[in-house]
Design a protein around this motif. Structure first.
Motif, PDB file in Angstrom:
ATOM      1  N   THR A 177      11.236  66.821  34.372  1.00 44.03           N
ATOM      2  CA  THR A 177      10.739  66.438  33.079  1.00 44.03           C
ATOM      3  C   THR A 177      10.750  64.748  32.921  1.00 44.03           C
ATOM      4  O   THR A 177      10.048  64.185  32.092  1.00 44.03           O
ATOM      5  CB  THR A 177      11.476  67.014  31.880  1.00 44.03           C
TER       6      THR A 177
ATOM      7  N   HIS B  98       1.390  59.337  23.881  1.00 40.88           N
ATOM      8  CA  HIS B  98       2.096  59.981  24.763  1.00 40.88           C
ATOM      9  C   HIS B  98       1.594  61.450  25.098  1.00 40.88           C
ATOM     10  O   HIS B  98       1.565  61.849  23.957  1.00 40.88           O
ATOM     11  CB  HIS B  98       3.588  59.871  24.735  1.00 40.88           C
TER      12      HIS B  98
ATOM     13  N   ILE C 133       3.533  63.947  25.914  1.00 40.31           N
ATOM     14  CA  ILE C 133       4.516  64.872  25.159  1.00 40.31           C
ATOM     15  C   ILE C 133       4.664  64.626  23.650  1.00 40.31           C
ATOM     16  O   ILE C 133       5.379  65.497  22.959  1.00 40.31           O
ATOM     17  CB  ILE C 133       5.954  64.571  25.725  1.00 40.31           C
ATOM     18  N   SER C 134       3.943  63.643  23.069  1.00 39.61           N
ATOM     19  CA  SER C 134       4.068  63.575  21.618  1.00 39.61           C
ATOM     20  C   SER C 134       3.627  64.776  20.946  1.00 39.61           C
ATOM     21  O   SER C 134       2.297  65.206  21.055  1.00 39.61           O
ATOM     22  CB  SER C 134       3.434  62.402  21.058  1.00 39.61           C
TER      23      SER C 134
ATOM     24  N   LYS D 274       4.442  67.922  21.252  1.00 43.65           N
ATOM     25  CA  LYS D 274       4.712  68.845  22.066  1.00 43.65           C
ATOM     26  C   LYS D 274       6.086  69.420  22.312  1.00 43.65           C
ATOM     27  O   LYS D 274       6.879  68.576  22.525  1.00 43.65           O
ATOM     28  CB  LYS D 274       3.824  68.770  23.391  1.00 43.65           C
ATOM     29  N   ARG D 275       6.063  70.734  22.429  1.00 41.13           N
ATOM     30  CA  ARG D 275       7.402  71.319  22.700  1.00 41.13           C
ATOM     31  C   ARG D 275       7.729  71.050  24.223  1.00 41.13           C
ATOM     32  O   ARG D 275       7.060  71.606  25.142  1.00 41.13           O
ATOM     33  CB  ARG D 275       7.531  72.786  22.412  1.00 41.13           C
ATOM     34  N   ILE D 276       8.822  70.551  24.435  1.00 37.67           N
ATOM     35  CA  ILE D 276       9.198  70.139  25.735  1.00 37.67           C
ATOM     36  C   ILE D 276      10.708  70.528  26.152  1.00 37.67           C
ATOM     37  O   ILE D 276      11.580  70.230  25.177  1.00 37.67           O
ATOM     38  CB  ILE D 276       9.262  68.572  26.023  1.00 37.67           C
TER      39      ILE D 276
ATOM     40  N   VAL E 177      12.424  61.809  25.557  1.00 39.30           N
ATOM     41  CA  VAL E 177      11.464  62.735  25.038  1.00 39.30           C
ATOM     42  C   VAL E 177      11.295  62.558  23.550  1.00 39.30           C
ATOM     43  O   VAL E 177      10.129  62.484  23.170  1.00 39.30           O
ATOM     44  CB  VAL E 177      11.637  64.329  25.605  1.00 39.30           C
ATOM     45  N   GLU E 178      12.512  62.710  22.808  1.00 39.01           N
ATOM     46  CA  GLU E 178      12.235  62.593  21.353  1.00 39.01           C
ATOM     47  C   GLU E 178      11.759  61.316  20.801  1.00 39.01           C
ATOM     48  O   GLU E 178      11.202  61.110  19.737  1.00 39.01           O
ATOM     49  CB  GLU E 178      13.786  62.740  20.733  1.00 39.01           C
TER      50      GLU E 178
ATOM     51  N   ARG F  69       9.719  59.638  22.337  1.00 42.67           N
ATOM     52  CA  ARG F  69       8.140  59.498  22.550  1.00 42.67           C
ATOM     53  C   ARG F  69       7.525  60.389  21.653  1.00 42.67           C
ATOM     54  O   ARG F  69       6.189  60.661  21.735  1.00 42.67           O
ATOM     55  CB  ARG F  69       7.718  59.761  24.271  1.00 42.67           C
TER      56      ARG F  69
ATOM     57  N   GLY G 195       8.097  63.795  21.486  1.00 47.00           N
ATOM     58  CA  GLY G 195       8.198  65.000  21.914  1.00 47.00           C
ATOM     59  C   GLY G 195       9.175  65.947  21.074  1.00 47.00           C
ATOM     60  O   GLY G 195      10.245  65.546  20.566  1.00 47.00           O
TER      61      GLY G 195
END
Length: 276
Positions: A172, A185, A187-188, A190-192, A218-219, A221, A223
């Motif tokens: 990831t 982004h 992943i913005s 989105k569930r990741i 991730v957070e 960005r 996500g």
């Protein structure tokens, strides 16, 4: 000269020419000069090249099982698989990253040929792929996320091919810098999932080498990071983005990618950018 004498000579010359072509020498693998086989849909495995953690001498490796389990699912579903890494060539496989259930596959030339001769990003034609799959392992934190050519490949597959971007465990990390054509982004919103930093050995020297932390990044960005307090399989499917938390999630990630692809119509070559 009689025709019966000319024809055998011409056939021999034709066979020599066919054997010497780049396509024959490449064993059918797509390169910058040799496109993927016509008609077979393909999936690109993106792996890291680093043999150590960061600037240390701590050995690092790809996760062999995350390759094998996903490869089996994709092959069974009829997809061809290619391997790419930042540096190309031979990829590191440490014994600690080879589970008992896949050890015999170290003798599987179909897989090992790709891992010992991975393609460079410059050799990849992204128009040939329906999905990318970021493989984990301890080295997945290094050299992939910041590689601009790998980023362009992944986003071409996602936006122009209407394909899937997937990852498992530390893989990831390779997704955190991917951006859509509009600058957002990938992943913005989105569930990741992925391997969260709280599951790392907090006192281990390798952790100090990480250039970033997966959950935190991730957070940052935008996500929506999800993980469970277990080593059981756990995946998230959000549109055409599929991610898995850990080693055990490689098989369900691949199965989910196949299922998503089955729901998608084969996109025309001229399809424009999308934001899903």
């Amino acid at each position: 000269m009689r025709l019966s004498r000319v024809i055998p000579s011409l056939l021999i010359l034709l066979l020599v020419w066919l054997v010497s072509t780049p396509a024959a020498q490449a064993g059918g693998r797509p390169t910058a000069e040799t496109p993927a086989r016509e008609g077979q849909q393909r999936i690109l495995f993106i792996l890291a090249s680093s043999k150590v953690h960061g600037t240390s001498t701590i050995p690092a490796s790809i996760s062999f099982g995350e390759v094998v389990h996903a490869w089996d699912i994709f092959q069974a579903a009829g997809y061809g698989v290619d391997f790419v890494s930042p540096d190309g060539g031979d990829l590191p496989i440490l014994d600690a990253y080879v589970g008992d259930e896949v050890e015999a596959r170290l003798k599987d030339d179909r897989i090992m040929g790709g891992l010992r001769n991975s393609l460079t990003p410059a050799q990849i034609d992204p128009s040939q792929y329906r999905a990318v799959y970021y493989v984990g392992g301890s080295n997945a934190m290094y050299g992939v996320a910041e590689n601009p050519t790998l980023q362009r490949i992944a986003m071409h597959v996602y936006e122009r091919n209407g394909g899937v971007v997937s990852a498992v465990c530390h893989g990831t990390a390779g997704m955190v810098n991917l951006k859509l054509a509009n600058g957002q982004h990938l992943i913005s919103g989105k569930r990741i999932s992925g391997y969260p930093e709280e599951h790392e050995d907090q006192d281990a020297p390798y952790l100090k080498e990480f250039p970033f932390l997966i959950r935190k990044t991730v957070e940052a960005r935008g996500g929506l990071f999800h993980a469970i307090k277990s080593y059981d399989p756990y995946i998230e499917v959000d549109g055409r983005v599929v991610t898995g938390q850990n080693y055990a999630s490689a098989t369900p990630v691949a199965e989910a990618v196949v299922e998503v692809l089955r729901t998608l119509a084969d996109p025309p070559a001229t399809r424009g950018a999308t934001t899903r």
